[in-house]
Write a protein that holds these residues in place. Structure first.
Motif, PDB file in Angstrom:
ATOM      1  N   SER A   1     -13.064  15.062 -23.293  1.00  0.00           N
ATOM      2  CA  SER A   1     -13.271  13.636 -23.554  1.00  0.00           C
ATOM      3  C   SER A   1     -13.501  13.367 -25.035  1.00  0.00           C
ATOM      4  O   SER A   1     -12.912  12.436 -25.610  1.00  0.00           O
ATOM      5  CB  SER A   1     -14.451  13.132 -22.731  1.00  0.00           C
ATOM      6  OG  SER A   1     -14.744  11.790 -23.031  1.00  0.00           O
ATOM      7  N   PHE A   2     -14.331  14.193 -25.677  1.00  0.00           N
ATOM      8  CA  PHE A   2     -14.655  13.956 -27.078  1.00  0.00           C
ATOM      9  C   PHE A   2     -13.444  14.187 -27.981  1.00  0.00           C
ATOM     10  O   PHE A   2     -13.169  13.372 -28.887  1.00  0.00           O
ATOM     11  CB  PHE A   2     -15.806  14.853 -27.519  1.00  0.00           C
ATOM     12  CG  PHE A   2     -16.059  14.811 -29.003  1.00  0.00           C
ATOM     13  CD1 PHE A   2     -16.672  13.708 -29.591  1.00  0.00           C
ATOM     14  CD2 PHE A   2     -15.668  15.861 -29.829  1.00  0.00           C
ATOM     15  CE1 PHE A   2     -16.886  13.652 -30.957  1.00  0.00           C
ATOM     16  CE2 PHE A   2     -15.885  15.818 -31.191  1.00  0.00           C
ATOM     17  CZ  PHE A   2     -16.496  14.705 -31.759  1.00  0.00           C
ATOM     18  N   GLU A   3     -12.743  15.280 -27.782  1.00  0.00           N
ATOM     19  CA  GLU A   3     -11.606  15.572 -28.658  1.00  0.00           C
ATOM     20  C   GLU A   3     -10.482  14.552 -28.466  1.00  0.00           C
ATOM     21  O   GLU A   3      -9.751  14.245 -29.416  1.00  0.00           O
ATOM     22  CB  GLU A   3     -11.106  16.993 -28.409  1.00  0.00           C
ATOM     23  CG  GLU A   3     -12.118  18.057 -28.836  1.00  0.00           C
ATOM     24  CD  GLU A   3     -11.503  19.443 -28.948  1.00  0.00           C
ATOM     25  OE1 GLU A   3     -10.263  19.530 -29.092  1.00  0.00           O
ATOM     26  OE2 GLU A   3     -12.265  20.419 -28.904  1.00  0.00           O
ATOM     27  N   LYS A   4     -10.354  14.013 -27.269  1.00  0.00           N
ATOM     28  CA  LYS A   4      -9.375  12.937 -27.057  1.00  0.00           C
ATOM     29  C   LYS A   4      -9.749  11.724 -27.882  1.00  0.00           C
ATOM     30  O   LYS A   4      -8.882  11.083 -28.517  1.00  0.00           O
ATOM     31  CB  LYS A   4      -9.303  12.586 -25.568  1.00  0.00           C
ATOM     32  CG  LYS A   4      -8.308  11.482 -25.257  1.00  0.00           C
ATOM     33  CD  LYS A   4      -8.277  11.191 -23.761  1.00  0.00           C
ATOM     34  CE  LYS A   4      -7.281  10.085 -23.452  1.00  0.00           C
ATOM     35  NZ  LYS A   4      -7.232   9.781 -21.976  1.00  0.00           N
ATOM     36  N   GLU A   5     -11.045  11.390 -27.912  1.00  0.00           N
ATOM     37  CA  GLU A   5     -11.520  10.260 -28.711  1.00  0.00           C
ATOM     38  C   GLU A   5     -11.413  10.556 -30.198  1.00  0.00           C
ATOM     39  O   GLU A   5     -11.058   9.683 -30.994  1.00  0.00           O
ATOM     40  CB  GLU A   5     -12.972   9.944 -28.343  1.00  0.00           C
ATOM     41  CG  GLU A   5     -13.520   8.684 -29.006  1.00  0.00           C
ATOM     42  CD  GLU A   5     -14.931   8.366 -28.563  1.00  0.00           C
ATOM     43  OE1 GLU A   5     -15.405   7.251 -28.846  1.00  0.00           O
ATOM     44  OE2 GLU A   5     -15.558   9.236 -27.930  1.00  0.00           O
ATOM     45  N   PHE A   6     -11.696  11.799 -30.575  1.00  0.00           N
ATOM     46  CA  PHE A   6     -11.656  12.187 -31.984  1.00  0.00           C
ATOM     47  C   PHE A   6     -10.245  12.060 -32.553  1.00  0.00           C
ATOM     48  O   PHE A   6     -10.048  11.529 -33.656  1.00  0.00           O
ATOM     49  CB  PHE A   6     -12.152  13.631 -32.132  1.00  0.00           C
ATOM     50  CG  PHE A   6     -12.131  14.146 -33.543  1.00  0.00           C
ATOM     51  CD1 PHE A   6     -13.212  13.917 -34.393  1.00  0.00           C
ATOM     52  CD2 PHE A   6     -11.048  14.868 -34.031  1.00  0.00           C
ATOM     53  CE1 PHE A   6     -13.202  14.395 -35.699  1.00  0.00           C
ATOM     54  CE2 PHE A   6     -11.038  15.352 -35.326  1.00  0.00           C
ATOM     55  CZ  PHE A   6     -12.111  15.112 -36.164  1.00  0.00           C
TER      56      PHE A   6
ATOM     57  N   SER B   1      -7.875  10.215 -31.479  1.00  0.00           N
ATOM     58  CA  SER B   1      -7.271   8.906 -31.235  1.00  0.00           C
ATOM     59  C   SER B   1      -7.189   8.070 -32.509  1.00  0.00           C
ATOM     60  O   SER B   1      -6.585   6.994 -32.500  1.00  0.00           O
ATOM     61  CB  SER B   1      -8.084   8.144 -30.176  1.00  0.00           C
ATOM     62  OG  SER B   1      -9.382   7.826 -30.658  1.00  0.00           O
TER      63      SER B   1
ATOM     64  N   LYS C   1     -10.003   7.138 -34.274  1.00  0.00           N
ATOM     65  CA  LYS C   1     -11.232   6.366 -34.447  1.00  0.00           C
ATOM     66  C   LYS C   1     -11.935   6.769 -35.736  1.00  0.00           C
ATOM     67  O   LYS C   1     -11.914   7.940 -36.136  1.00  0.00           O
ATOM     68  CB  LYS C   1     -12.159   6.591 -33.248  1.00  0.00           C
ATOM     69  CG  LYS C   1     -13.409   5.741 -33.276  1.00  0.00           C
ATOM     70  CD  LYS C   1     -14.221   5.930 -31.994  1.00  0.00           C
ATOM     71  CE  LYS C   1     -15.467   5.058 -31.995  1.00  0.00           C
ATOM     72  NZ  LYS C   1     -16.237   5.212 -30.724  1.00  0.00           N
TER      73      LYS C   1
ATOM     74  N   LEU D   1     -17.639   7.163 -34.917  1.00  0.00           N
ATOM     75  CA  LEU D   1     -17.768   8.213 -33.913  1.00  0.00           C
ATOM     76  C   LEU D   1     -19.086   8.956 -34.066  1.00  0.00           C
ATOM     77  O   LEU D   1     -19.758   9.270 -33.075  1.00  0.00           O
ATOM     78  CB  LEU D   1     -16.590   9.184 -34.023  1.00  0.00           C
ATOM     79  CG  LEU D   1     -16.493  10.280 -32.970  1.00  0.00           C
ATOM     80  CD1 LEU D   1     -16.412   9.692 -31.567  1.00  0.00           C
ATOM     81  CD2 LEU D   1     -15.281  11.173 -33.238  1.00  0.00           C
TER      82      LEU D   1
ATOM     83  N   SER E   1     -21.943   6.952 -32.728  1.00  0.00           N
ATOM     84  CA  SER E   1     -21.972   6.862 -31.265  1.00  0.00           C
ATOM     85  C   SER E   1     -22.616   8.083 -30.615  1.00  0.00           C
ATOM     86  O   SER E   1     -23.115   7.995 -29.487  1.00  0.00           O
ATOM     87  CB  SER E   1     -20.548   6.678 -30.724  1.00  0.00           C
ATOM     88  OG  SER E   1     -19.765   7.845 -30.957  1.00  0.00           O
TER      89      SER E   1
END
Length: 226
Positions: free
Chosen positions: A51-56, A58, A60, A65, A68
């Protein structure tokens, strides 16, 4: 022919063999508790990393980040989140009120290495216990078996006739100790090998992320100096 249940065999066993059986049963219960704890913990780490690496990746903003996840207590951080919080947090600390230099990035790299060391310690937590259970339990069970067989054959000295019926109960109770030793050891060995492999995979993933984070921060530093 007389049939004996495991409980009956336990009650008829000598005190030493009973102690061995109880010890192996307790060790087995503890190892299963560890197995379930490690299973759910590793799954939690896998999902958190994904989940985190997908957000990283992306796109953002890294500052957003960081904000958060900055409120997450250090003891609850896992995997790449731990690496990012410590590495980027050190980068922000160095850049406060001054222009960060390339030499300063060594401090960031050190923070990343420290976070990876802590992550490895967290991933390997309780695994040595499973390794010890898997390697020692069969020998403890074998000790109980040998002791029970010795008692069985010593009992023949008081018997008027040496028959298989005279030693069968004692040998049966002794073999239960071996079975309990294997019952404790086999799941522990299988679980240890599985969890050790999964832990290495997650640690390698976090290590690669740490290198990528250090590379991103290096490029930002070089760009800021131009």
């Amino acid at each position: 022919m007389n049939e004996f249940s495991v409980i009956e065999l336990f009650l008829q066993a000598s005190l030493i063999v009973q102690a061995v059986m109880v010890l192996l049963l307790l060790v087995s219960i503890i190892s299963w508790i560890v197995i379930f704890e490690r299973y759910f913990n590793l799954n939690r780490i896998k999902e958190a990393n994904k989940s985190f690496e997908k957000e990283f990746w992306s796109g953002k903003d890294l500052n957003e980040l960081f904000e958060s996840i900055n409120e997450i207590p250090n003891e609850e951080l896992v995997g790449s989140l731990r690496v990012f919080k410590h590495g980027f947090g050190e980068f922000l600390r160095l850049s406060e009120g001054q222009q960060i230099t390339i030499e300063d990035l060594e401090s960031v790299n050190r923070a990343i290495r420290v976070s990876l060391a802590r992550e490895e310690e967290s991933l390997m937590h309780h695994l040595p216990l499973l390794a010890n259970v898997g390697s020692v339990s069969p020998y403890v069970g074998l000790f109980g078996t040998v002791w029970g067989i010795i008692n069985s054959f010593q009992g023949l000295s008081d018997a008027t006739q040496a028959t298989i019926n005279a030693v069968a109960p004692g040998i049966s109770e002794a073999l239960v100790a071996t079975a309990l030793g294997l019952f404790a050891a086999i799941p522990a060995v299988v679980a240890y090998n599985r969890f050790a492999s999964d832990s290495d995979t997650q640690l390698q993933q976090s290590s690669v992320f740490g290198e990528e984070l250090a590379s991103i921060l290096y490029r930002q530093t070089v760009k800021a100096k131009l």
